[in-house]
Design an enzyme around this catalytic site. Structure first.
Site, PDB file in Angstrom:
ATOM      1  N   GLU A 188      57.233   3.411 -10.029  1.00 24.77           N
ATOM      2  CA  GLU A 188      56.870   3.764  -8.663  1.00 24.77           C
ATOM      3  C   GLU A 188      55.418   4.228  -8.666  1.00 24.77           C
ATOM      4  O   GLU A 188      54.835   4.444  -9.749  1.00 24.77           O
ATOM      5  CB  GLU A 188      57.786   4.864  -8.134  1.00 24.77           C
ATOM      6  CG  GLU A 188      59.248   4.463  -8.090  1.00 24.77           C
ATOM      7  CD  GLU A 188      60.177   5.551  -7.573  1.00 24.77           C
ATOM      8  OE1 GLU A 188      61.397   5.306  -7.547  1.00 24.77           O
ATOM      9  OE2 GLU A 188      59.678   6.643  -7.204  1.00 24.77           O
ATOM     10  N   PRO A 189      54.823   4.392  -7.493  1.00 24.71           N
ATOM     11  CA  PRO A 189      53.445   4.891  -7.479  1.00 24.71           C
ATOM     12  C   PRO A 189      53.272   6.194  -8.256  1.00 24.71           C
ATOM     13  O   PRO A 189      52.213   6.417  -8.854  1.00 24.71           O
ATOM     14  CB  PRO A 189      53.162   5.078  -5.981  1.00 24.71           C
ATOM     15  CG  PRO A 189      54.015   4.051  -5.315  1.00 24.71           C
ATOM     16  CD  PRO A 189      55.271   3.994  -6.133  1.00 24.71           C
ATOM     17  N   GLY A 232      55.824   6.138 -13.561  1.00 24.45           N
ATOM     18  CA  GLY A 232      55.652   4.978 -14.415  1.00 24.45           C
ATOM     19  C   GLY A 232      56.218   5.283 -15.785  1.00 24.45           C
ATOM     20  O   GLY A 232      57.366   4.979 -16.089  1.00 24.45           O
ATOM     21  N   TRP A 253      54.811  -2.693  -9.614  1.00 17.75           N
ATOM     22  CA  TRP A 253      54.832  -3.509 -10.821  1.00 17.75           C
ATOM     23  C   TRP A 253      56.154  -4.262 -10.988  1.00 17.75           C
ATOM     24  O   TRP A 253      56.682  -4.344 -12.095  1.00 17.75           O
ATOM     25  CB  TRP A 253      54.556  -2.668 -12.077  1.00 17.75           C
ATOM     26  CG  TRP A 253      53.319  -1.843 -12.006  1.00 17.75           C
ATOM     27  CD1 TRP A 253      53.232  -0.479 -12.079  1.00 17.75           C
ATOM     28  CD2 TRP A 253      51.975  -2.312 -11.854  1.00 17.75           C
ATOM     29  NE1 TRP A 253      51.929  -0.068 -11.968  1.00 17.75           N
ATOM     30  CE2 TRP A 253      51.125  -1.180 -11.828  1.00 17.75           C
ATOM     31  CE3 TRP A 253      51.398  -3.579 -11.729  1.00 17.75           C
ATOM     32  CZ2 TRP A 253      49.748  -1.289 -11.682  1.00 17.75           C
ATOM     33  CZ3 TRP A 253      50.033  -3.688 -11.576  1.00 17.75           C
ATOM     34  CH2 TRP A 253      49.227  -2.557 -11.567  1.00 17.75           C
ATOM     35  N   ARG A 305      32.791 -26.385 -34.326  1.00 21.75           N
ATOM     36  CA  ARG A 305      31.516 -25.837 -33.872  1.00 21.75           C
ATOM     37  C   ARG A 305      30.534 -25.780 -35.038  1.00 21.75           C
ATOM     38  O   ARG A 305      30.845 -25.185 -36.089  1.00 21.75           O
ATOM     39  CB  ARG A 305      31.740 -24.434 -33.295  1.00 21.75           C
ATOM     40  CG  ARG A 305      30.489 -23.669 -32.912  1.00 21.75           C
ATOM     41  CD  ARG A 305      29.782 -24.283 -31.741  1.00 21.75           C
ATOM     42  NE  ARG A 305      28.733 -23.384 -31.233  1.00 21.75           N
ATOM     43  CZ  ARG A 305      27.784 -23.757 -30.397  1.00 21.75           C
ATOM     44  NH1 ARG A 305      27.761 -25.006 -29.938  1.00 21.75           N
ATOM     45  NH2 ARG A 305      26.876 -22.894 -29.978  1.00 21.75           N
ATOM     46  N   GLN A 329      35.068 -13.362 -29.831  1.00 23.29           N
ATOM     47  CA  GLN A 329      33.817 -13.190 -30.563  1.00 23.29           C
ATOM     48  C   GLN A 329      33.517 -14.393 -31.453  1.00 23.29           C
ATOM     49  O   GLN A 329      32.368 -14.857 -31.523  1.00 23.29           O
ATOM     50  CB  GLN A 329      33.891 -11.915 -31.420  1.00 23.29           C
ATOM     51  CG  GLN A 329      32.576 -11.496 -32.036  1.00 23.29           C
ATOM     52  CD  GLN A 329      31.586 -10.967 -30.996  1.00 23.29           C
ATOM     53  OE1 GLN A 329      31.995 -10.505 -29.946  1.00 23.29           O
ATOM     54  NE2 GLN A 329      30.304 -11.036 -31.306  1.00 23.29           N
ATOM     55  N   GLY A 339      31.996 -17.119 -29.695  1.00 25.64           N
ATOM     56  CA  GLY A 339      30.671 -16.858 -29.152  1.00 25.64           C
ATOM     57  C   GLY A 339      30.664 -16.923 -27.632  1.00 25.64           C
ATOM     58  O   GLY A 339      31.624 -16.549 -26.968  1.00 25.64           O
ATOM     59  N   GLY A 340      29.564 -17.438 -27.080  1.00 25.20           N
ATOM     60  CA  GLY A 340      29.467 -17.540 -25.629  1.00 25.20           C
ATOM     61  C   GLY A 340      30.562 -18.401 -25.024  1.00 25.20           C
ATOM     62  O   GLY A 340      31.014 -18.167 -23.899  1.00 25.20           O
ATOM     63  N   GLU A 385      55.972  -2.005 -20.523  1.00 22.00           N
ATOM     64  CA  GLU A 385      57.101  -1.569 -21.353  1.00 22.00           C
ATOM     65  C   GLU A 385      56.785  -0.254 -22.078  1.00 22.00           C
ATOM     66  O   GLU A 385      57.310   0.013 -23.159  1.00 22.00           O
ATOM     67  CB  GLU A 385      57.501  -2.639 -22.378  1.00 22.00           C
ATOM     68  CG  GLU A 385      57.562  -4.051 -21.864  1.00 22.00           C
ATOM     69  CD  GLU A 385      58.580  -4.286 -20.762  1.00 22.00           C
ATOM     70  OE1 GLU A 385      59.183  -3.306 -20.288  1.00 22.00           O
ATOM     71  OE2 GLU A 385      58.761  -5.432 -20.366  1.00 22.00           O
TER      72      GLU A 385
END
Length: 405
Positions: free
Chosen positions: A141-142, A145, A170, A289, A357, A360-361, A384
């Protein structure tokens, strides 16, 4: 003979059921789930995750035909009659392709079937095993949790019905579900009683893709975990038959906690699937790559990162399989379930981050799957029970607080 300038791509190793847990039936189930995930789930995930699409009903029907919604449902009710080990093993394979598919099977497995009427229970178990009783679980609930004993959503008795009022947060799959299992408060605890006194679990039966009168849903926009919509729910005078109550009082709270133990091992398995996906994707990418006239997988720092990622995945898989095995033996595993959930999910968040990572980009684009693995893995440390709650569970069982603490 291969061209030395374009060497043959080495495929990632395939995990197998360890010897101590191996049976021909488990090996066949794992192979089936892996093939299904690669051939049927992964293309759907690649298409729909980017647009926050939902799992197609056609794919759910295929999963139902394979028995994945009834892995733990007894055979006399149409299920596979298997245990937590097989359930988590299948979940890892499915989550390796798309975590929401590894998650949706948890919304069956006999959930929402524990009603008092025996014939009704048998009918619901059959529907669960067939993928025709797929639900949603409304716990948080708000303002409740991690602290579920603080649930305030009310279910007031009115003759043969409960009248439900309150808010839930949720609740994944709520609108598409066949039922919503709701943790409610039927009365306040008396002085001196535990705060969980007065809690009950009820089942709201509903039509798919609609909310019944008395429920209003608002979607929550998430950064990941696509495949089904997660909802805020408002209950305003919803009427539910008293016969749809599953459990009440400390029993209701205890059954919820027991369900969470299995859910935490299931979450560990999903986390392993996501981290494994990152490792497998990186093994391929590091060969493809090229920089400085070499595949980047030739560079030692990159190789060592990959090695550590792979070792951590293997470690977490061994741990979740051990805890699932203990559950199948009927042993209480609250501490162990918390431990494996903590370690596997934190591992997955870090390993998928390492995967970005190593890309890379390119890892910071939607052109490669590794960003999806990371977005989904990051959530596993939260739902959970957060990592902090798992640490509390573990420490409270290792070192109970003093009465004055």
């Amino acid at each position: 003979m291969s061209d030395p300038e374009t060497p043959e791509i080495i495929e990632p190793p395939i995990p197998v059921v360890p010897a101590q847990y191996h049976t021909p039936e488990r090996e066949a189930l794992q192979t089936q789930a892996r093939t299904f995930a690669a051939e049927r789930v992964l293309p759907v995930a690649d298409e729909l995750d980017k647009v926050k699409g939902e799992i197609p009903r056609s794919l759910l029907d295929e999963m139902a035909a394979l028995g994945y919604f009834g892995i733990t449902v007894p055979t006399e009710h149409g299920g596979l009659g298997l245990g937590a080990f097989e359930y988590c093993m299948v979940a890892e394979e499915l989550a390796r392709a798309w975590m929401s598919v590894g998650s949706i099977i948890a919304r069956a497995q006999g959930a929402g079937t524990g009603v008092a009427d025996e014939s009704r229970r048998a009918e619901l178990l059959r529907r669960s095993a067939e993928g025709e009783w797929i639900g949603a679980i409304a716990l948080s609930e708000p303002d409740a949790g991690s602290d579920l004993a603080a649930v305030s959503t009310r279910a007031e008795r009115d003759g043969d019905e409960f009248v439900v009022t309150g808010h839930k947060r949720w609740t994944g799959n709520a609108k598409a579900a066949d039922f919503i299992q709701v943790l409610v408060r039927t009365e306040d605890p008396a002085p001196g009683e535990r705060r969980s006194a007065g809690l009950a679990t009820i089942v709201v039966e509903k039509e798919r893709d609609t909310f019944p009168k008395g429920i209003t849903g608002t979607p929550i926009d998430k950064i990941g975990y696509h495949g089904f919509v997660t909802w805020n729910l408002e209950f305003d005078g919803l009427r539910v038959p008293v016969a749809n109550q599953l459990s009440a009082g400390d029993q209701g709270f205890a059954s919820t906690q027991q369900w969470l133990n299995i859910a935490r091992v299931h979450t560990a398995a999903r986390a392993v699937g996501l981290a494994r996906a990152a490792v497998e994707d990186c093994i391929l990418y590091l060969q493809e790559r090229r920089q400085f006239e070499h595949p980047i997988g030739d560079f030692q720092s990159v190789r060592f990162t990959l090695a550590t990622m792979a070792a951590r995945v293997e470690q977490a898989r061994a741990f979740y399989q051990h805890v699932a095995h203990l559950i199948d033996l009927g042993q209480p595993c609250e501490r162990e379930a918390a431990m494996v959930k903590l370690l596997a999910t934190e591992m997955a968040a870090e390993v998928t981050g390492d995967g970005i990572q190593l890309h890379g980009g390119n890892g910071y684009t939607t052109e490669h799957r590794v960003e999806r693995h990371w977005r989904d893995a990051r959530l596993t440390t939260i739902f959970e029970g957060t990592s902090e709650i798992q640490k509390k569970i573990i420490s409270d069982r290792l070192l109970p607080r003093s009465p004055l603490g």
